[in-house]
Design an enzyme around this catalytic site. Structure first.
Site, mmCIF file in Angstrom:
data_model
loop_
_atom_site.group_PDB
_atom_site.id
_atom_site.type_symbol
_atom_site.label_atom_id
_atom_site.label_comp_id
_atom_site.label_asym_id
_atom_site.label_seq_id
_atom_site.Cartn_x
_atom_site.Cartn_y
_atom_site.Cartn_z
ATOM 1 N N ASP A 53 -1.689 -0.663 5.800
ATOM 2 C CA ASP A 53 -1.888 -0.090 7.131
ATOM 3 C C ASP A 53 -3.299 0.419 7.375
ATOM 4 O O ASP A 53 -3.680 0.637 8.506
ATOM 5 C CB ASP A 53 -0.911 1.069 7.348
ATOM 6 C CG ASP A 53 -1.342 2.315 6.605
ATOM 7 O OD1 ASP A 53 -1.298 3.412 7.175
ATOM 8 O OD2 ASP A 53 -1.737 2.173 5.435
ATOM 9 N N ASP B 166 -7.224 -1.234 3.435
ATOM 10 C CA ASP B 166 -6.384 -2.379 3.061
ATOM 11 C C ASP B 166 -6.851 -3.662 3.723
ATOM 12 O O ASP B 166 -6.356 -4.747 3.407
ATOM 13 C CB ASP B 166 -4.925 -2.145 3.505
ATOM 14 C CG ASP B 166 -4.349 -0.879 2.930
ATOM 15 O OD1 ASP B 166 -4.632 -0.602 1.754
ATOM 16 O OD2 ASP B 166 -3.619 -0.176 3.648
ATOM 17 N N ASP C 182 0.881 -1.158 0.000
ATOM 18 C CA ASP C 182 0.000 0.000 0.000
ATOM 19 C C ASP C 182 0.929 1.221 0.000
ATOM 20 O O ASP C 182 2.110 1.105 0.311
ATOM 21 C CB ASP C 182 -0.864 -0.043 1.263
ATOM 22 C CG ASP C 182 -1.570 1.267 1.507
ATOM 23 O OD1 ASP C 182 -2.264 1.718 0.581
ATOM 24 O OD2 ASP C 182 -1.421 1.827 2.601
#
Lengths: 834, 59
Positions: A710, A714, A514
Site C-alpha cells: 500500500d 512498496d 507488506d
C-alpha cells in the site's frame, strides 16, 4: 486484535456493515431507532434526515458508503477555493463547476445529491452524470463557494473532487464514442441484411431471378456501412500487424471480411455465385460487441481509479519574506527551490526534503518506510518529502528541489523496476499469428486444389474456409472471458487495471504481503489498558476529553475507542498542548496530563506504580495518564490486524502458495504479525531497494510472484512483481505501480480475485478448446466444398454465441463452492495443430 | 409481388436515414450517459423549493 465481528448480527442502517460489539449508537429514522456502526455514519444519517431527505432510505437499493469520521472535513478542501484566475478559471468557469463524485451506489444517490444541491442557496442547476460520476453545477460564486459544496457532499457521505478537464482523456472519450457508433451501425446493418438473407435460405424452390438480384443489391448496399465504417478497427489493426511483422488476430478477420465482401460484390455484379453479406455483417457485429464490452469494463476500472486518485495538486505554503513576514502563498510543489521556507500545517504532507527550522514535530513516515509508529523530529533535523505532519504547524527550509527528493527517488526506483517486468500476455498473440499463417496457407491450398479439380469451385471454397474457420470464436474466446471477469471484479470492488492480472494470478506460486496498512489497518488501536486508579470507563472518558482536539494518531485512536464503547468525553477546561509531550487540562477542578511518561511524571510525582510498569506488546506505543494526586492509567496502542487478514492468508496457503511478509517495520512487530496470520517467511526492516531485491531473487529462482502492498515504499516491488495489488487507502504511487487496486479496503478482495482468476482461466480454456475443435471439423468440411453459405454463417454465429455465452457465466455470482484445486499448467494449449 | 420492387429500395433508403438520425443524436451527446435518465424518472419530486440559506451543512 479483533477477530470476526461480535456484532450479534446487528447491521448499520446506513452502510450495512456489522456493528461492533458494545456499540450503542442509534438514530431515529422514520419511526424506529436504527443501529449505527460509527459516529461518521450517524452524522451523515442525521444530516440526511435533517435536510428532509429521509426518503433516501426508502429509495436506495444498496447500502451507502461507510463514512470515516476523520474524513468528514479533510483539511485540503480549503485548497479548492483558490482565488479566481489562480487555477486558470475564467468568469464562465466560476459560474460552471464540474466535480468528480465518488461513492455512487444506486439511483437514490443521484436523487439525494441533486435534491440536496438544488436546495442550496446560489445553486441554479445541478446535474449528475452517473456513467462517469461527473457532477455539473451552475451557481453564483458569491453565494456558494466550491468548498461549501464539497463539504456538503462529504457530509452526505460522498467524496467529491474538483474535476480538471485537462487531466481527463478527451481522446479516450472520443474513442469510446466512436466504438459505440461502429457497433451500432454494424448491428443495424446485420439486422437488415438478415431480413433479405432469411427468405433466400427458407424458400425451398428458389426465388425468381429479378427479385433475387434486387435483394442481393439491397444486401450489398446495406453491408457497405458496416464494411466501410464499422470494420475500420480490424483493417487498421491488420495493417499495423503487417507493418510490425507480427500478424495478430486482426489479420484473418480483416482478410475474411475483405475477401468475403469482395467475392460477394463480384457475384452480385455478375448475377451468379454465392453471396456472404449476412456472414460479413454478423462477423463485424459480434467482434465489435466483444471489443466494446471489454473496453467498457476496462474504462470503468480506469475511471474509478482516476476518481480515487484525483487528489489535490501537490502544493506547499511558501513564506516568501521569511523571517520578516509570515505571509504564506500557495505554490505548486514542483516549483520549490532549495532554500525556500515552507509551512506544513497539521495533517499536511511535506512537499520536499526539508530541515525543520523552529520547534520539533512528530511525523508519520508509514507510507514512506512502513514504520508504523510516528517519529519525533527536532529542530535542525531533516525530514523526508512525503512525510505527514501530525503535530502543530512547523516551518521547514527546503533542502532539495522536489524532483530530487526522497519521494522522487522512490518513484524513479519504481519506474526502473517496471522495465524488468516479464512480458506475459504474448503467448496468445504467438498462437494467433501461427494460426493465421496456417489458415492462410490452408485457404491458398484449397484454392489451388480446386483450381485443378473444378475452377468454378475454387473461389467459393476458399472463401468458405476463411468464413467458417471462425477466427471469430478464437478472437472472442479470451477477451470476452476477461471482460466478464473484470466487470464482475469491479462490481465487487477490485479494479483490474492491466490485462494480465487474471492470467498471471492463476500461475502465481508465491505471494508477498507488506505489513503496515496491508495486513494491518495502518492505524493504532487500543491493545491494552493498565489501571493504577479509577475505572476503565473513567480513564477513557478523561483521555477522550483531552485528546479531542489532537491530530496525533495515538490520540485519535483513544477518542475512537471511547466512542466505540459509548463513553461520553468528560468536561474539560483550559486545554493546553505541549509539543512532543502531550496535553494538559482541568477536569473536575483537577489538573490532568496525558502523554509521554516523563511529561506525566512532572505532574503526578516521580515513581511509576508497578501496575503501569508492565512490558508493552511488540510495536505498541504507550500513552500515560495522571493528575495532581498521582498516576491513573497507561494505554497501550498498537497497529491492529485487519479483520480479514488471517482468512486471506489462509486462503492463499490453501491454494498452495508460499507466503512472505516484507516490511520496513521492526522485527519484533513483524514476527508478531506473521505469527498471528500464519505467514512462514518474514523479512523485517526492509528498505524499498531491499524489498525490490528480495522480489527479484524470488523471480530468479523461477517463482511467479504476486504482491500486495500500500505504501510509497512498496511501489518498486509492486512494479517488479509479476502481478500486484495496491490497497485503495494507500499511496497514489503504489496504486499507479500496481496491476490492480483493491477499493473498499477489504484485503479479502485479493483472495476473491484469485478465485475469479481460476474460474476465468477455466472458461478461457473451454472457449479455446471449443474453437479449436470446431475449426478442426469445419475447415476440412469447407475445404471439401460440403458447406454452402448459410451453413457456414450459422456455424460461425452459433460458435461465437456459445463462446460469448460461456464467458458471460463469469459475470454471474459464484456458486458457494470450496476453493478450486490448482491445475498445474496455467497455459492452455490448442488442441489439433490447425 | 410487384410492390417489393418499390419496397426493397425504400427499406434500404430508410436504413440510411436511420443511420443519419443516429449520428445526429450521437453527436448531440444522447448516448453519453445511458444510466442516469432511467434512474431519474423514478423520482417524482421535481418541484425544487428555494430554502432559507443553509451554507454550512455540518454544524
Amino acid at each position: 486484535m479483533s477477530g470476526a465481528d461480535g456484532s450479534g448480527g446487528r447491521l448499520c442502517f446506513h452502510c450495512g456493515q456489522p456493528v461492533p460489539a458494545g456499540e450503542r449508537l442509534s438514530l431515529r429514522i422514520g419511526n424506529a431507532a436504527r443501529d449505527m456502526c460509527c459516529v461518521g455514519c450517524q452524522s451523515v444519517a442525521q444530516l440526511i434526515v435533517d435536510s428532509g431527505c429521509e426518503d433516501f432510505y426508502l429509495r436506495r437499493s444498496a447500502p451507502s458508503a461507510r463514512v470515516d469520521p476523520e474524513q468528514l472535513l479533510p483539511p485540503e478542501l480549503a485548497l479548492a477555493d483558490l482565488p479566481a484566475g489562480a487555477d486558470g478559471e475564467g468568469d464562465d468557469a466560476a459560474q460552471e463547476l464540474v466535480l468528480s463524485v465518488d461513492g455512487l451506489r444506486c439511483s437514490a444517490c443521484v436523487w439525494l445529491i441533486e435534491k440536496y444541491l438544488a436546495r442550496q442557496r446560489g445553486v441554479r442547476m445541478a446535474e449528475l452524470n452517473v456513467a462517469n460520476g461527473r457532477l455539473h453545477i451552475r451557481r453564483d460564486p458569491a453565494l456558494c463557494s466550491t468548498s461549501s459544496i464539497l463539504r456538503g457532499l462529504r457530509g452526505l457521505g460522498y467524496t467529491a473532487y474538483p474535476f480538471d478537464p485537462l487531466r481527463q482523456g478527451e481522446q479516450a472519450r472520443r474513442a469510446s464514442r466512436r466504438l459505440f457508433r461502429q457497433l451500432f451501425i454494424a448491428g443495424l446493418s446485420m439486422m437488415q441484411v438478415m431480413m433479405y438473407a432469411v427468405p433466400v435460405y427458407m424458400s425451398p424452390d428458389g426465388i425468381e431471378p429479378d427479385m433475387m438480384a434486387l435483394m442481393r443489391w439491397a444486401s450489398l448496399f446495406l453491408t457497405l456501412p458496416a464494411v466501410c465504417y464499422s470494420a475500420l478497427p480490424f483493417f487498421s489493426g491488420a495493417w499495423a500487424g503487417l507493418r510490425a511483422r507480427a500478424p495478430g488476430m486482426d489479420l484473418p478477420v480483416a482478410i475474411g471480411i475483405g475477401a468475403a465482401f469482395i467475392a460477394s460484390a463480384v457475384a452480385t455484379w455478375r448475377g451468379e455465385g454465392e453471396i456472404w453479406f449476412d456472414s460479413v455483417s454478423m462477423f463485424i457485429f459480434l467482434l465489435l460487441a466483444s471489443r466494446y464490452l471489454e473496453a467498457a469494463a476496462r474504462r470503468k476500472s480506469a475511471a474509478a481509479l482516476e476518481r480515487m486518485q484525483q487528489a489535490f495538486p501537490a502544493a506547499a505554503l511558501l513564506l516568501r519574506d521569511y523571517p520578516q513576514g509570515r505571509e504564506t502563498t500557495l505554490v505548486a510543489a514542483a516549483a520549490l527551490q532549495s532554500g525556500d521556507v515552507i509551512l506544513a500545517r497539521p495533517g499536511d504532507t511535506i512537499a520536499a526534503d526539508a530541515r525543520l527550522i523552529e520547534g520539533g514535530a512528530e511525523l508519520d513516515l508509514s507510507l514512506l518506510s512502513g514504520e508504523s509508529r510516528a517519529q519525533q523530529f527536532q529542530a535542525g533535523q531533516e525530514a523526508p518529502g512525503g512525510a505527514v505532519n501530525l503535530s502543530q504547524p512547523v516551518l521547514l527550509r527546503v533542502e532539495r528541489a522536489t524532483r530530487e527528493s526522497t519521494l522522487a527517488a522512490l518513484t524513479r526506483l519504481a519506474e526502473q523496476a517496471g522495465a524488468g517486468k516479464p512480458a506475459l500476455a504474448q503467448w496468445a498473440d504467438i498462437v494467433a499469428s501461427r494460426f493465421v499463417v496456417a489458415l492462410l496457407a490452408l485457404a491458398a491450398a484449397t484454392f489451388l486444389a480446386w483450381h485443378f479439380i473444378d475452377p468454378a469451385q475454387a473461389w467459393p471454397t476458399a472463401i468458405a474456409v476463411l468464413v467458417v474457420s471462425c477466427p471469430c470464436a478464437l478472437s472472442l474466446a479470451t477477451p470476452s472471458a476477461l471482460a466478464a471477469a473484470t466487470d464482475r471484479l469491479l462490481r465487487e470492488g477490485t479494479l483490474v487495471v492491466r490485462g494480465n492480472v487474471l492470467e498471471t494470478l492463476r500461475r502465481a506460486d508465491t505471494i508477498v504481503f507488506d505489513k503496515t496498512g496491508t495486513l494491518t489497518q495502518g492505524r493504532p488501536r487500543l491493545a491494552a489498558l493498565h489501571l493504577a486508579a479509577g475505572g476503565e470507563a473513567q480513564s477513557l472518558a478523561i483521555a477522550a476529553a483531552m485528546e479531542r482536539g489532537s491530530l496525533h494518531p495515538l490520540a485519535r485512536s483513544l477518542v475512537e475507542e471511547a466512542a466505540r464503547r459509548g463513553i461520553a468525553p468528560a468536561e474539560a477546561e483550559q486545554v493546553e498542548s505541549f509539543t512532543a509531550a502531550g496535553m494538559q487540562c482541568r477536569i473536575g477542578g483537577r489538573l490532568h496530563r496525558i502523554g509521554s511518561q516523563a511529561f506525566v511524571a512532572g505532574l503526578a510525582g516521580g515513581r511509576l506504580p508497578p501496575a503501569l510498569d508492565a512490558r508493552a506488546t511488540a510495536g505498541a506505543g504507550s500513552v500515560y495518564l495522571g493528575n495532581e494526586e498521582g498516576w491513573l492509567a497507561r494505554f497501550d496502542l498498537a497497529d491492529a490486524l485487519r479483520p480479514d487478514a488471517v482468512a486471506t492468508v489462509a486462503a492463499f496457503r490453501a491454494l498452495g502458495l508460499r507466503t512472505v511478509l516484507l516490511s520496513g517495520d521492526q522485527a519484533d512487530v513483524c514476527a508478531e504479525v506473521a505469527r498471528a496470520t500464519g505467514i512462514a517467511e518474514v523479512a523485517a526492516g526492509c528498505s524499498p531497494q531491499r524489498k525490490l531485491d528480495y522480489v527479484r531473487d524470488l523471480q530468479r529462482q523461477g517463482a511467479v510472484v504476486a504482491i500486495v502492498g500500500d505504501g510509497i515504499n512498496d511501489a518498486a516491488m509492486l512494479r517488479a512483481g509479476d502481478v500486484s495489488f495496491a490497497m485503495g487507502r494507500g499511496a497514489a504511487l503504489a496504486q499507479v505501480s500496481a496491476d490492480a487496486v483493491v477499493m473498499g479496503d477489504r484485503l479479502s478482495s485479493v483472495a476473491d480475485c484469485a478465485r475469479m482468476a481460476a474460474r476465468a482461466m477455466r472458461v478461457v480454456r473451454q472457449n479455446l478448446g471449443w474453437a479449436a475443435a470446431y475449426n478442426f471439423l469445419a475447415i476440412p468440411a469447407a475445404a471439401f466444398g460440403w458447406l454452402n453459405p448459410w451453413m457456414s454463417a450459422v456455424g460461425m454465429s452459433l460458435s461465437s454465441l456459445l463462446v460469448v455465452g460461456n464467458a458471460l457465466r463469469l459475470s454471474r455470482a459464484e456458486p458457494a463452492a470450496a476453493l478450486p484445486e490448482r491445475v498445474a499448467n496455467g497455459v492452455p494449449v490448442l488442441a489439433g495443430e490447425a | 409481388m410487384e410492390a417489393l420492387y418499390l419496397l426493397i429500395p425504400m427499406s434500404t433508403v430508410l436504413v440510411f436515414l436511420a443511420i443519419w438520425v443516429f449520428f445526429r443524436a450521437s453527436d448531440s451527446g444522447q448516448f453519453d450517459d445511458l444510466e442516469g435518465p432511467a434512474l431519474r424518472i423514478l423520482h417524482d419530486d421535481d418541484g425544487v423549493v428555494a430554502v432559507a440559506p443553509d451554507d454550512t451543512v455540518l454544524r
